[in-house]
Design a protein around this motif. Structure first.
Motif, PDB file in Angstrom:
ATOM      1  N   ILE A 290      -2.133   9.423   7.911  1.00  0.00           N
ATOM      2  CA  ILE A 290      -3.592   9.287   7.873  1.00  0.00           C
ATOM      3  C   ILE A 290      -4.021   8.022   7.128  1.00  0.00           C
ATOM      4  O   ILE A 290      -5.078   7.976   6.512  1.00  0.00           O
ATOM      5  N   GLY A 291      -3.183   6.995   7.197  1.00  0.00           N
ATOM      6  CA  GLY A 291      -3.566   5.721   6.612  1.00  0.00           C
ATOM      7  C   GLY A 291      -2.901   5.467   5.278  1.00  0.00           C
ATOM      8  O   GLY A 291      -2.068   6.245   4.793  1.00  0.00           O
ATOM      9  N   ALA A 292      -3.281   4.347   4.671  1.00  0.00           N
ATOM     10  CA  ALA A 292      -2.657   3.913   3.424  1.00  0.00           C
ATOM     11  C   ALA A 292      -3.703   3.370   2.466  1.00  0.00           C
ATOM     12  O   ALA A 292      -4.780   2.928   2.874  1.00  0.00           O
ATOM     13  N   THR A 293      -3.371   3.409   1.187  1.00  0.00           N
ATOM     14  CA  THR A 293      -4.246   2.933   0.115  1.00  0.00           C
ATOM     15  C   THR A 293      -3.567   1.768  -0.598  1.00  0.00           C
ATOM     16  O   THR A 293      -2.397   1.880  -0.979  1.00  0.00           O
ATOM     17  N   PRO A 294      -4.256   0.630  -0.779  1.00  0.00           N
ATOM     18  CA  PRO A 294      -3.613  -0.517  -1.436  1.00  0.00           C
ATOM     19  C   PRO A 294      -3.177  -0.199  -2.857  1.00  0.00           C
ATOM     20  O   PRO A 294      -3.886   0.501  -3.594  1.00  0.00           O
ATOM     21  N   ASN A 295      -2.022  -0.710  -3.244  1.00  0.00           N
ATOM     22  CA  ASN A 295      -1.473  -0.472  -4.578  1.00  0.00           C
ATOM     23  C   ASN A 295      -2.100  -1.432  -5.593  1.00  0.00           C
ATOM     24  O   ASN A 295      -1.543  -2.487  -5.913  1.00  0.00           O
TER      25      ASN A 295
ATOM     26  N   ALA B  39       0.846  -1.191   0.000  1.00  0.00           N
ATOM     27  CA  ALA B  39       0.000   0.000   0.000  1.00  0.00           C
ATOM     28  C   ALA B  39       0.880   1.238   0.000  1.00  0.00           C
ATOM     29  O   ALA B  39       2.078   1.173   0.313  1.00  0.00           O
ATOM     30  N   CYS B  40       0.283   2.367  -0.334  1.00  0.00           N
ATOM     31  CA  CYS B  40       1.011   3.633  -0.322  1.00  0.00           C
ATOM     32  C   CYS B  40       0.332   4.595   0.646  1.00  0.00           C
ATOM     33  O   CYS B  40      -0.867   4.509   0.896  1.00  0.00           O
ATOM     34  N   ALA B  41       1.111   5.513   1.190  1.00  0.00           N
ATOM     35  CA  ALA B  41       0.595   6.449   2.188  1.00  0.00           C
ATOM     36  C   ALA B  41      -0.386   7.432   1.570  1.00  0.00           C
ATOM     37  O   ALA B  41      -0.164   7.945   0.475  1.00  0.00           O
TER      38      ALA B  41
END
Length: 385
Positions: free
Chosen positions: A236-241, A109-111
């Motif tokens: 503030i969390g991460a988003t899956p790549n 994931a990316c920030a």
């Protein structure tokens, strides 16, 4: 299978490669990594690496001997661009293609970032490059540091910045940090670590804007307050790549959708780690990245779901000299019982209970009794064949 490609030179990707060899796969093994570095350990980035107690060579997850034993082709510093419709070819951004009989998706994931213009002094902390840049900015001492987000990354970074002598303020939009994970009572106890450690905690308000010309100078809060800042860390969390998988036949929804065995809609494609939504959940925890690959690889080599994972959420966090550990699944109506110690002592073990059964356990600086209770929770997780 003659060729298996692991997309993601991450912790989960490395464990998948290890499992492939351990489970008898002796064919061609290709490992693709977007970063130029071999797999490294991320948890120290916000702790020992940031404070200078650990160098980059201490972050490495494998040595030259293991690299030789894996006998893999490493394609580092290049991103995967697409997976063909039938899942048999991985396309790279540099134009190369890797024909594959099996694929392990471990792209992590990316920030998440704040909207608005890019300002110097504003950082996220997810990769080694992120940590290098933040450590360089913190070299000027002392500075006013504002950490946006009171989760694990935010709290650990705040703790490290305090240890380095900086003036630190943590901003959390929720009434308390870690409220969904711990519940109000225990979240309040853990929030107290900030004050005890020397950081100011501001809760119940979000961030309206960052101010500055080329460099950040202040953080404006949603309630109108203005916090002077020389360095801002956004946690503030991460988003899956999963962007590279758009247009493939895989189902995507906050990650790569998998069954309980990490198998996607294509039996020759499995997903592990932060990018994988296994069953109905995506767990961004170190243990998920290390435990899922064994099951995923077994199912990949079998060609169907022969085994399922036994997930028991577990996380730990080191903040202000204290270790927080949590395992299990807490619900809003669970009751909390102190098993030993007390918050006043600064060290305790607490059990979350429902209908006479322990559903989760939380510890602050009680590692041994926590481990015993965690084992009991794990033993109660049903095994599905």
């Amino acid at each position: 299978m003659r060729t298996i490609t692991v997309v993601g030179a991450s912790l989960a990707g490395l464990y998948a490669a290890r499992e492939l060899r351990a489970q008898g796969y002796d064919g061609r093994l290709v490992i693709i990594g977007a970063e130029p570095h071999p797999p490294y350990d991320r948890p120290p980035l916000s702790k020992d690496f940031l404070t200078g107690k650990a160098d980059e060579d201490q972050l490495a997850l494998s040595d030259a001997e293991e690299t030789d034993e894996l006998a893999a082709e490493w394609l580092l510093g290049v991103r995967a661009r697409a997976l063909d419709a039938r899942g048999r070819t991985v396309l790279l951004e540099d134009g190369r293609t890797v024909a594959s009989d099996g694929v392990v998706i471990a792209t992590g994931a990316c920030a998440r970032r704040l909207p608005g213009p890019s300002l110097a002094g504003v950082h996220t902390l997810r990769t080694l490059c992120d940590a290098r840049a933040l450590r360089a900015d913190l070299a000027a001492w002392p500075q006013r540091v504002v950490v946006i987000g009171g989760g694990f990354i935010g709290a650990e970074t705040a703790s490290s910045c305090v240890a380095l002598g900086h003036d630190v303020t943590v901003v959390e939009a929720a009434p308390l940090p870690l409220l969904p994970q711990l519940g109000a009572d225990m979240a309040a106890v853990c929030a107290g670590l900030h004050a005890r450690g020397g950081a100011e905690l501001v809760t119940g308000t979000g961030v309206a804007a960052l101010h500055g010309d080329a460099t950040v100078r202040a953080v404006e809060l949603a309630d109108g307050r203005m916090l002077p800042a020389d360095v801002v860390v956004v946690g503030i969390g991460a988003t899956p790549n999963t962007g590279w998988l758009a247009g493939s036949t895989l189902a995507l929804d906050d990650g790569v959708l998998c069954d309980d065995g990490c198998v996607t809609a294509l039996p020759h494609v499995v997903a592990v780690g932060d990018v994988a939504r296994v069953g109905a959940a995506r767990a961004e925890h170190w243990t998920s990245a290390t435990e899922q690959p064994r099951v995923a690889v077994r199912n990949l080599l079998a060609g169907h779901t022969a085994e399922t994972v036994r997930p028991l959420p577990y996380f730990w966090s080191d903040q202000y000299g204290s270790r927080i550990q949590f395992a299990g699944r807490r619900r809003a109506d669970d009751t909390v019982r102190l098993v030993e110690g007390s918050p006043e002592e600064g060290s305790f073990l607490a059990a979350y209970e429902r209908e006479g059964h322990t559903t989760a356990v939380l510890a602050v600086d009680r590692p041994r009794p926590f481990t015993r209770m965690r084992r009991g929770l794990l033993a109660a997780v049903p095994v599905a064949a």
